[in-house]
Scaffold this motif. Structure first.
Motif, short mmCIF file in Angstrom:
data_model
loop_
_atom_site.label_atom_id
_atom_site.label_comp_id
_atom_site.label_asym_id
_atom_site.label_seq_id
_atom_site.Cartn_x
_atom_site.Cartn_y
_atom_site.Cartn_z
N LYS A 1 0.85 -1.19 0.00
CA LYS A 1 0.00 0.00 0.00
C LYS A 1 0.88 1.24 0.00
O LYS A 1 1.89 1.29 0.74
CB LYS A 1 -0.93 0.00 1.20
N PRO A 2 0.54 2.25 -0.78
CA PRO A 2 1.40 3.45 -0.89
C PRO A 2 1.68 4.11 0.45
O PRO A 2 2.80 4.56 0.70
CB PRO A 2 0.61 4.37 -1.81
N GLY A 3 0.67 4.18 1.34
CA GLY A 3 0.88 4.85 2.62
C GLY A 3 1.92 4.17 3.47
O GLY A 3 2.67 4.83 4.20
N HIS A 4 1.99 2.82 3.38
CA HIS A 4 2.97 2.09 4.18
C HIS A 4 4.38 2.36 3.71
O HIS A 4 5.33 2.24 4.49
CB HIS A 4 2.67 0.59 4.11
N VAL A 5 4.53 2.74 2.45
CA VAL A 5 5.85 2.97 1.89
C VAL A 5 6.27 4.43 2.05
O VAL A 5 7.43 4.73 2.40
CB VAL A 5 5.88 2.56 0.40
N LEU A 6 5.33 5.36 1.80
CA LEU A 6 5.70 6.77 1.61
C LEU A 6 5.44 7.65 2.82
O LEU A 6 6.06 8.72 2.93
CB LEU A 6 4.91 7.34 0.41
N GLN A 7 4.54 7.29 3.72
CA GLN A 7 4.22 8.17 4.84
C GLN A 7 5.20 7.96 5.99
O GLN A 7 5.82 6.91 6.10
CB GLN A 7 2.78 7.91 5.32
N GLY A 8 5.32 9.04 6.84
CA GLY A 8 6.28 8.99 7.94
C GLY A 8 5.76 9.74 9.15
O GLY A 8 4.59 10.10 9.24
N PRO A 9 6.67 10.04 10.10
CA PRO A 9 6.23 10.64 11.37
C PRO A 9 5.63 12.04 11.20
O PRO A 9 4.83 12.47 12.02
CB PRO A 9 7.52 10.69 12.20
N GLY A 10 6.02 12.76 10.14
CA GLY A 10 5.49 14.11 9.95
C GLY A 10 4.17 14.15 9.22
O GLY A 10 3.56 15.22 9.09
N THR A 11 3.72 13.03 8.71
CA THR A 11 2.45 12.99 7.97
C THR A 11 1.29 13.21 8.92
O THR A 11 1.24 12.62 10.01
CB THR A 11 2.29 11.64 7.25
N ASP A 12 0.34 14.04 8.51
CA ASP A 12 -0.78 14.38 9.38
C ASP A 12 -1.70 13.17 9.55
O ASP A 12 -2.25 12.65 8.56
CB ASP A 12 -1.56 15.54 8.77
N PRO A 13 -1.90 12.68 10.78
CA PRO A 13 -2.76 11.49 11.00
C PRO A 13 -4.20 11.75 10.56
O PRO A 13 -4.88 10.82 10.10
CB PRO A 13 -2.67 11.24 12.50
N GLY A 14 -4.70 12.97 10.75
CA GLY A 14 -6.07 13.26 10.35
C GLY A 14 -6.28 13.09 8.86
O GLY A 14 -7.30 12.53 8.41
N THR A 15 -5.31 13.59 8.06
CA THR A 15 -5.41 13.44 6.60
C THR A 15 -5.37 11.97 6.21
O THR A 15 -6.13 11.51 5.34
CB THR A 15 -4.28 14.21 5.92
N VAL A 16 -4.49 11.19 6.86
CA VAL A 16 -4.38 9.75 6.56
C VAL A 16 -5.70 9.04 6.88
O VAL A 16 -6.17 8.19 6.11
CB VAL A 16 -3.22 9.13 7.37
N ASP A 17 -6.32 9.41 7.98
CA ASP A 17 -7.58 8.76 8.37
C ASP A 17 -8.68 9.06 7.35
O ASP A 17 -9.45 8.16 6.98
CB ASP A 17 -8.00 9.26 9.75
N VAL A 18 -8.74 10.30 6.85
CA VAL A 18 -9.75 10.65 5.84
C VAL A 18 -9.53 9.83 4.57
O VAL A 18 -10.49 9.29 3.98
CB VAL A 18 -9.71 12.15 5.55
N MET A 19 -8.29 9.70 4.12
CA MET A 19 -8.01 8.94 2.90
C MET A 19 -8.39 7.47 3.07
O MET A 19 -8.97 6.86 2.16
CB MET A 19 -6.53 9.08 2.54
N ARG A 20 -8.08 6.89 4.21
CA ARG A 20 -8.39 5.47 4.42
C ARG A 20 -9.90 5.23 4.41
O ARG A 20 -10.38 4.23 3.87
CB ARG A 20 -7.79 5.01 5.74
#
Length: 1011
Positions: free
Chosen positions: A234-253
């Motif tokens: 999954k792209p998020g598992h490869v490209l996202q890191g500690p600075g990525t906003d958790p709220g934005t990630v939750d909306v995308m999922r």
């Protein structure tokens, strides 16, 4: 589940999908064409130049490679130069091959144009919408004749209906199979078109679970990962890191879980650990049954745009913080936090130069994560740097910004171990310049190593300049504040001095007027006795000297009020002819004694009803006329007026006073209008005066928006001119009565003695012996019963012992122990219990602005200024005393009703001047007509204060006419209103109107007999 193979598009398949495309290189030479384009444009062969075959019809532009690729999203129309055939489509630049491809098809408007082009439907791509359009156009060309023939053949074909229906059924089945294949081809074509249209960005194709199936080369360039490294993940598992906003990630999922598309901006990490920002757009892909099969994501690198936005926001917010802060202590913490957060810095510090110690000290500090960077921040607070030491010291020395990509490896960074422990790497600093010198340094740190950016340093240098300007501005404001404070103190001192001067003038006025009052009073009393001629002449000269001294005192007080800006002009109706007449009457006797003629120009053609300050106009005119008489030994005095201009209600009046005196030298003509200046200082010894008269006239004229000047000829005479701005009175002007009657001290001018039954019981309160004796003798000679008191306390005891034993109280204002105002307040307080209201007249030497108003506000009924003028003094006392007596008489049970009007006394009071009495009657009628509606409104609205004021004015006006009964009712109305007894006012108002109906014919008869 096996992964599908990557999709590739062969040249043959591409040509089949785009049969009319053509590809060109940078010089617009044709590289390849679709399979159908040569059938339409035979000359379109590889190697041919595009400008030789076509012209760019839409947009209207030059056919050049750079111009073509500027329109990737616009409809492009090419026109064949040989046949005029049009091709419409879009231009797609292929950057890595330095080429461009035109994807389009012919543009036909009807089916005939298609047939004329030697093309068929087979030459078009199956997905091309032009085919559908042309087929519709073809079928609409079926004519009515064809329809008729079909109708005629319908009967013949009925027998074949079964066979045709079967054929149609077979054809429909085949058509459904063809449509299904077509939908599959169109879906595949859409995916390929979307991928091909966005080859510059990263493209990801995942399965329905979001696992990567395919990526393009743009993805590898952007992330550093190849397809082999990310396939099945999954792209998020490869490209996202500690600075990525958790709220934005939750909306995308959540969107992916619902099978929905979305757009977002997200922080991702490159394969080498670098952070970058993406604008990502994800769309779901469904099969022919509506089942979710794939997700396609298109990603664009927006790191530069985000940085630019944050830097711009940092500059704006820094400016706003500095604009809204009162000092650096308030601005610095907000400034460090805002700039560091928008530039994604972990620590920020502001170092201040100590010019005495020649050191930099940490003044302000901010940290995003105090727990992680705490030791580094504490060490920074405790450290100080000299020029060239550490990062701040080097910036201080050079007065230029500095960038260190890794401070832990920098030899001149003493805090390197603490920075390494806190995980800080990149450091940068910029100076704060004030007046061209380094005032301080701002430094910032972040955990990543970063290469220097000149643009960022330039932006931070600008923020440093803003801080420097803020410091300079606040220093200037502080200096200005100190200057304002000093100016305010100086102003307060000046105002205090001015107040002291005013108080001194008031005191001196009282002190000077009191002995003058005694002198003039005694002179008047003595002149009324039997004297030898030489004694009368000597006393008359003394009386004249006292008048001159009083005039000087009045001039000084007027000049002082003008200097202090305390003199205010009135705006009231007055008669022009009355004003000039009064000025002439004042000097007529003196002019006749000197053998001078007094000539007045005809004023009948001028507007007589005017609005303005008649008293000040009269003061200027009287001063000029008096000077003319004073400085003219023989000949005549001529007085006149005319209208300079008239605009609407505004009237500019011009007055002149001409004499036949000695004249004024040319060099002295301007000086005479200055304070304490005269044409010849010897005149002071000859005529007296302080030299203020013309200076006061000049300033009064300027206050009335006018001018004053003199024309003079030595040995011939002088003419004084002045202009004033007035207004035309729209209502008829009533005579403006003088506030005093002239008394020249000659025999036969003393008032007549009142009969015993009309004598008043008067209490005179005056601490100065001579002034008290003058008042007592004037009243005794008039025939009144006088009691004298030397202090306010003595007067209080007299009144308290017998409150009904007095008709009028006359009191000085300034007395030791208890002054006139304190005495009045004490009496009025006791009267509130229902006792009869005693008229109180102020007799004071205070002549400054507001004195009369203050006396009336304290409850007094009248005001007489010292030195007292006999007739004015007597009239004020008798009007107040008789009005009160009439009111008390009317209130007593069984008391005799006061007369409607004592006409004989009225005529005697004004020396049987019948014309003057007629003017007085008209003036009263005018006042009554003005005041009655206002008095009615005050009674209706229960406005006690306004009702008392209106009743008081009517009482004074009718008192001048000896209308005792109406005056008594007005007096009772005033008393009841001041006591707050509003219920009695309507009845008193009706009584007042009845009394006026009785008084009016009596006054009209008196006025007619006068005429």
């Amino acid at each position: 589940m096996t992964s599908p193979t990557a999709i590739s598009l062969s040249p043959e398949l591409f040509a089949e999908a785009f049969p009319f495309h053509l590809a060109v290189d940078l010089e617009l030479r044709i590289l390849q064409t679709g399979r159908s384009l040569p059938r339409l444009v035979p000359a379109a062969q590889p190697g041919a130049r595009l400008p030789d075959l076509f012209r760019l019809k839409q947009p209207n532009d030059l056919l050049q490679y750079e111009r073509l690729i500027q329109h990737p999203n616009l409809l492009v129309v090419l026109e064949d130069l040989a046949t005029g055939v049009l091709l419409r489509g879009q231009i797609l630049a292929i950057a890595d091959q330095q080429a461009a491809v035109f994807l389009g098809s012919p543009w036909f408007t009807d089916i005939d144009a298609l047939y004329a082009s030697r093309l068929s439907f087979a030459d078009f791509a199956v997905h091309d919408p032009i085919v559908d359009l042309l087929q519709v156009l073809h079928y609409t060309n079926v004519s009515l004749n064809d329809a008729k023939r079909l109708a005629e053949n319908l009967a013949q074909q009925r027998s074949q209906l079964r066979t045709v229906n079967q054929q149609l059924s077979d054809q429909n089945a085949a058509l459904r199979d063809a449509e299904e294949r077509l939908r599959q081809q169109e879906a595949e074509s859409r995916k390929l078109a979307m991928i091909a249209a966005r080859t510059d960005n990263a493209v990801i194709l995942t399965d329905a679970d979001g696992c990567i199936q395919w990526v393009n080369d743009g993805f590898t360039r952007l992330t550093g990962y190849t397809l082999a490294e990310v396939e099945g993940r999954k792209p998020g598992h490869v490209l996202q890191g500690p600075g990525t906003d958790p709220g934005t990630v939750d909306v995308m999922r959540r969107c992916l879980a619902r099978g929905e598309g979305f757009s977002a901006e997200v922080l991702n990490y490159h394969r080498d650990g670098r952070k970058y920002w993406l604008a990502i757009e994800v769309q779901p892909i469904h099969d022919q049954h509506g089942q979710l099969t794939n997700f396609m994501a298109i990603e664009a690198d927006i790191t530069s745009r985000r940085q630019a936005q944050h830097r711009l926001a940092a500059q704006y917010l820094a400016s706003r913080i500095l604009a809204e802060s009162r000092d650096l202590d308030q601005a610095a913490p907000k400034l460090l936090q805002t700039v560091c957060e928008h530039l994604e810095r972990d620590v920020g510090a502001l170092w201040c130069v100590d010019p005495q110690a020649n050191l930099l000290r940490c003044g302000y500090l901010w940290a995003a994560d105090p727990a992680r960077t705490g030791p580094f921040c504490r060490q920074s607070r405790d450290m100080q740097f000299g020029p060239g030491q550490g990062l701040p010291g080097r910036v201080w020395s050079s007065a230029s910004p500095l960038w260190v990509n890794n401070v832990t490896r920098d030899a001149n960074f003493p805090r390197a171990p603490a920075a390494a422990q806190a995980g800080l790497r990149c450091g940068l600093a910029f100076p704060i310049l004030v007046d061209g010198r380094c005032w301080g340094v701002v430094e910032m740190f972040v955990s990543d190593e970063e290469e220097p950016e000149e643009e960022l340093l330039h932006m931070l240098e600008g923020i440093g300049n803003q801080i420097g300007q803020f410091i300079v501005r606040r220093r200037a404001e502080e200096d200005l504040r100190r200057d304002r404070d000093a100016l305010a103190q100086a102003k307060e001192a000046a105002e205090s001095a001015n107040r002291a001067k005013s108080e001194f003038l008031a005191i001196m006025s009282h002190e000077i007027r009191t002995p003058i009052n005694g002198i003039m009073g005694m002179l008047d009393l003595t002149l009324d006795t039997t004297l030898r001629q030489d004694q009368r002449d000597q006393l008359a000269m003394a009386r004249s000297a006292a008048d001159a001294l009083r005039a000087i005192l009045d001039d000084i007080l007027d000049f002082s009020k003008i200097e202090a800006g305390k003199l205010e002009l009135e705006r009231a109706p007055f008669s022009l002819r009355n004003t000039v007449s009064q000025a002439v009457q004042t000097i007529f006797l003196r002019a006749r004694q000197k053998g001078l003629q007094v000539l007045v120009e005809d004023l009948t053609l001028l507007p007589d009803s005017l609005l303005g300050d008649a008293g000040r106009v009269s003061q200027v005119l009287l001063n000029l006329v008096s000077n003319a008489v004073k400085f003219t030994d023989q000949g005549a005095i001529r007085i006149g007026a005319d209208v300079v201009c008239r605009a609407g209600d505004q009237v500019t009046m011009h007055f002149f006073v001409a004499d036949t005196g000695a004249g004024i030298p040319e060099g002295k003509r301007k000086l005479i209008f200055q304070a304490f200046e005269q044409a010849d200082h010897s005149v002071t010894r000859r005529f007296g005066g302080a030299g203020l008269g013309l200076a006061i006239c000049s300033r009064l004229v300027r206050m009335m928006d006018g001018d004053i000047w003199v024309d003079s000829q030595l040995g011939v005479g002088s003419t004084f001119h002045f202009t004033v701005q007035l207004e035309a009175d729209p209502t008829p002007t009533t005579p403006r009565l003088p506030a005093w009657a002239p008394a020249d001290g000659t025999p036969g001018q003393s008032p007549n003695t009142v009969p015993p039954d009309r004598a008043l019981r008067v209490l005179v309160v005056e601490d100065e012996d001579v002034s008290r004796e003058v008042a007592v003798r004037i009243l005794n000679r008039r025939g009144h019963i006088v009691t004298a008191a030397a202090s306010g306390r003595q007067a209080w005891a007299i009144w308290e012992s017998d409150p009904d034993g007095l008709d009028v109280l006359v009191t000085d204002i300034s007395m030791p122990e208890m002054g006139g105002l304190e005495l009045t307040r004490a009496i009025r307080q006791h009267e509130s219990g229902g006792q009869r209201r005693l008229p109180i007249i102020a007799m004071t030497a205070n002549a400054m602005k507001g004195d009369a108003e203050r006396c009336l506000a304290e409850g007094m009924d009248g005001y007489v200024a010292k030195p007292i003028r006999r007739d004015e003094f007597l009239r004020s006392i008798e009007e107040s005393g008789r009005g009160a007596a009439a009111s008390a008489s009317a209130a007593s049970d069984g008391a005799a009703r006061p007369p409607v009007c004592d006409v004989p006394e009225l005529l005697a009071a004004y020396d049987h001047n019948l014309e003057f009495v007629a003017q007085l009657v008209q003036a009263f009628f005018h006042v009554y007509q003005q005041e009655l509606p206002q008095l009615r409104a005050a009674v209706t609205n229960q406005d006690a204060e306004d009702a008392a004021r209106r009743a008081h004015r009517l009482k004074g006006s009718v008192g001048n006419l000896r209308g005792a009964s109406l005056q008594a009712v007005a007096e009772r109305m005033e008393q009841q209103a001041r006591a707050g007894n509003l219920g009695a006012l309507p009845g008193l108002l009706a009584e007042l109107e009845q009394e006026f109906r009785l008084l009016k014919p009596v006054l009209q008869d008196a006025a007619r007999s006068a005429v």
